[in-house]
Design an enzyme around this catalytic site. Structure first.
Site, short mmCIF file in Angstrom:
data_model
loop_
_atom_site.label_atom_id
_atom_site.label_comp_id
_atom_site.label_asym_id
_atom_site.label_seq_id
_atom_site.Cartn_x
_atom_site.Cartn_y
_atom_site.Cartn_z
N LYS A 248 36.03 -24.00 5.90
CA LYS A 248 36.29 -22.72 5.23
C LYS A 248 37.39 -22.91 4.19
CE LYS A 248 36.99 -17.83 6.30
NZ LYS A 248 37.16 -16.82 7.37
N GLU A 336 32.03 -6.86 21.18
CA GLU A 336 32.57 -5.51 21.43
C GLU A 336 32.10 -4.93 22.75
OE1 GLU A 336 32.51 -6.32 17.04
OE2 GLU A 336 30.99 -6.43 18.63
N ARG A 364 29.04 -0.59 18.04
CA ARG A 364 28.23 -1.63 18.68
C ARG A 364 28.38 -1.60 20.20
NH1 ARG A 364 27.37 -6.08 15.09
NH2 ARG A 364 28.13 -7.62 16.58
#
Length: 592
Positions: A248, A336, A364
């Protein structure tokens, strides 16, 4: 840019006219292009820099958009957008009326699926692949690109589990860089690390066990290897899985070294990557930091306090408690549903659990909030970060719906503090031993008050506050909308006729104060930074209708539409909850 390769590329058809040995130069030009624009405009930097070669290879090998490429979350899709006819408008990324920061079906035929939340790509691409089989399109390719943080989510495993028993022509590419926004966590991350280091025998491969043709890991920055492997996989039918390792922030040294900070670094110097310093001396704190520091204060006083966040320790400022009490604060990854039920399990054992979830992501875990928490009256404390309009991230990230989707759940308290001090007191009150779950919603960004670290005060549950007296109009606000209302009243004509009531509790709503209001004023205006339908104003409407009051009521809030991206100020204007619009509404009613 006139003499660059990138200048000749407007779409993947142009890309495929290049020779393979030209692609590394194009990749470098793409990096420079992204760095230049994001350094000036802001946006998600590190993720897209990490997939430059992978994106080029995918569009070079596959016949997009006929072959369908599905991104996961979409932070990493900037290269994709530049290569798919949006290079000339890329500078409008995340601006009002500009292109979205995430893939969006209405924006381009190359954006096959709208994304913004994680772990949806495998299921979506599998659905496309199965539909193609039914239509006899047996040569069509379907590619899901998912990160190592996202693949650890339950939905991704559901998609893998189903795909492994189908004949669908699906290629899942794991972009493994060991980080989402914060570093990836969990046993799967440890497994993937072991695979990359050659410590796991191939016969013990999780993905192979799910009936995928597995290959990798391969270097995601090695274009010749990527292209060769993608061409090989293109000829294989059925479910396939390619493990790709990337870095990244690749190509910008500071972004590689500090991947968390450079996920979305704001404005920076393009040549060096050095982030321009912000003069934050004397500014009010971010609500996130008020939450984080207050949680540590409370945890010092109450050893039963636990902190949980699904993959957002830095963004939510849960990191402060993770540093102070590492055994009592948990990042559970992009999970979640698990976060909510984990909190419920802890609450059954007498723990005081602060479960910090971005408002848009709690959607979610809605079933878990109802079934595992509220139905059992477990006193989980939900801290809903990024409630309301969040700005440039747009429709996928606005915390627009939490009031409405929580308002209908029995035995759930909903609080919306108007400022930093009230947020502190909401948190303090919540951990004193309430026997019901509570949700405390607060916005992204800074508040208005510098002197916020005041002694804790217990808040009376369900009590509204009169902030200003008046004679004709009562403005009822909840949460941070109190600030806009105060400014509007101060600048309207005949402000002495306008009263202002702040409702820190949306549920239970203060019916005694509503009775007082209904007996005193001619007009009511409600204002909230959530959807009008099912929101705070709806609760006020119900009370007034039930009492058969002749009052006129105007509800201001987010309309029945998906609000796109732009600055918070611009979006408030669109929703007509900005100061100027409130002044206009007040002046209209004052003239009646």
């Amino acid at each position: 840019m006139s003499d660059t390769l990138l200048n000749t590329i407007n779409n993947p058809i142009d890309l495929r006219t290049l020779s393979e040995n030209q692609l590394p130069q194009l990749a470098q030009e793409l990096r420079s292009f992204i760095i230049d624009i994001i350094s000036r405009k802001g946006g998600h930097l590190g993720a897209s820099l990490g997939v430059v070669e992978l994106t080029v290879a995918l569009h070079y090998v596959f016949n997009t958009p006929e072959d369908q490429l599905v991104w996961d979350v979409g932070h990493q899709a900037y290269v994709h957008k530049i290569l798919t006819e949006r290079k000339e408008v890329f500078h409008t990324n995340r601006e009002l009326n500009g292109i979205s920061g995430f893939p969006k079906r209405s924006e381009s035929i190359y954006d096959t699926f709208g994304v913004g939340h994680s772990s949806t790509s495998i299921s979506a691409a599998l659905g496309m692949a199965m539909a193609s089989l039914l239509k006899g399109e047996i040569e069509k390719q379907h590619i899901a690109l998912i990160g190592d943080a996202s693949i650890a989510s339950g939905m991704a495993f559901e998609g893998l589990n189903h795909a492994g028993v189908t004949d669908a022509n699906l290629l899942v590419i794991l972009n493994d860089n060991a980080i989402g926004i914060d570093p990836s966590i969990g046993a799967l991350k440890d497994y993937l690390t072991a695979v990359k280091e050659g410590k796991n025998p191939r016969q013990n491969n999780i993905i192979k066990s799910l009936n995928f043709d597995y290959s990798g890991p391969i270097d995601g920055h090695d274009l010749p290897k990527l292209i060769a492997e993608l061409k090989r996989l293109k000829k294989i039918k059925g479910p396939k899985f390619l493990h790709v390792t990337t870095t990244k922030g690749k190509g910008l040294q500071l972004a590689e070294e500090d991947q968390v900070r450079y996920h979305a670094p704001g404005k920076f110097e393009a040549k060096t990557g050095k982030i321009y310093p912000k003069n934050e001396d004397g500014l009010p704190p971010k609500f996130q930091d008020v939450f984080g520091h207050t949680l540590v204060e409370l945890a010092k006083q109450n050893e039963k306090i636990i902190g949980i966040t699904p993959a957002m320790p830095t963004g939510s400022s849960m990191k402060y408690m993770m540093d102070a009490f590492p055994k009592r604060a948990f990042d559970v990854g992009i999970a979640e549903q698990h976060a909510v039920t984990l909190a419920a399990g802890m609450a059954t054992q007498g723990m005081v659990v602060f479960c910090n979830v971005y408002s848009t992501f709690l959607q979610r875990a809605y079933d878990q909030v109802i079934h595992d928490v509220a139905l059992q009256k477990l006193p989980v404390i939900f801290c809903l970060d990024r409630a309301g309009l969040v700005g440039e991230d747009g429709a996928t990230h606005h915390g627009a719906f939490d009031i409405a989707y929580l308002n209908c759940i029995p035995d759930l308290i909903i609080m919306a503090p108007k400022d930093e001090m009230e947020l502190r007191n909401c948190m303090y009150t919540a951990q004193l031993g309430l026997e019901k779950p509570i949700a405390i919603r607060y916005p992204r960004g800074r508040g208005e008050t510098k002197d916020w670290q005041k002694p804790f005060e217990k808040i009376e549950i369900g009590k509204a506050k009169k902030l200003k007296s008046g004679t004709k109009i009562a403005v009822l606000s909840t949460g941070i909308m109190a600030t806009n209302v105060e400014k509007a009243i101060a600048n309207c004509s005949n402000s002495e006729k306008v009263a202002h009531y702040h409702f820190p509790f949306i549920k239970p709503i203060d019916e005694n104060t509503l009775l007082e209001i209904s007996n005193t004023y001619e007009h009511i205006i409600t204002i909230e930074d959530g959807v009008i339908i099912g929101g705070f104003g709806s609760s006020v409407n119900k009370y007034i209708i039930d009492k058969k009051s002749p009052l006129s009521i105007l509800n201001l809030g987010i309309p029945d539409d998906f609000i796109e991206h732009g600055s918070v100020e611009e979006l408030q204007q669109i929703c007509k909850i900005d100061v100027k619009n409130i002044i206009n509404q007040l002046n209209i009613l004052l003239q009646l």
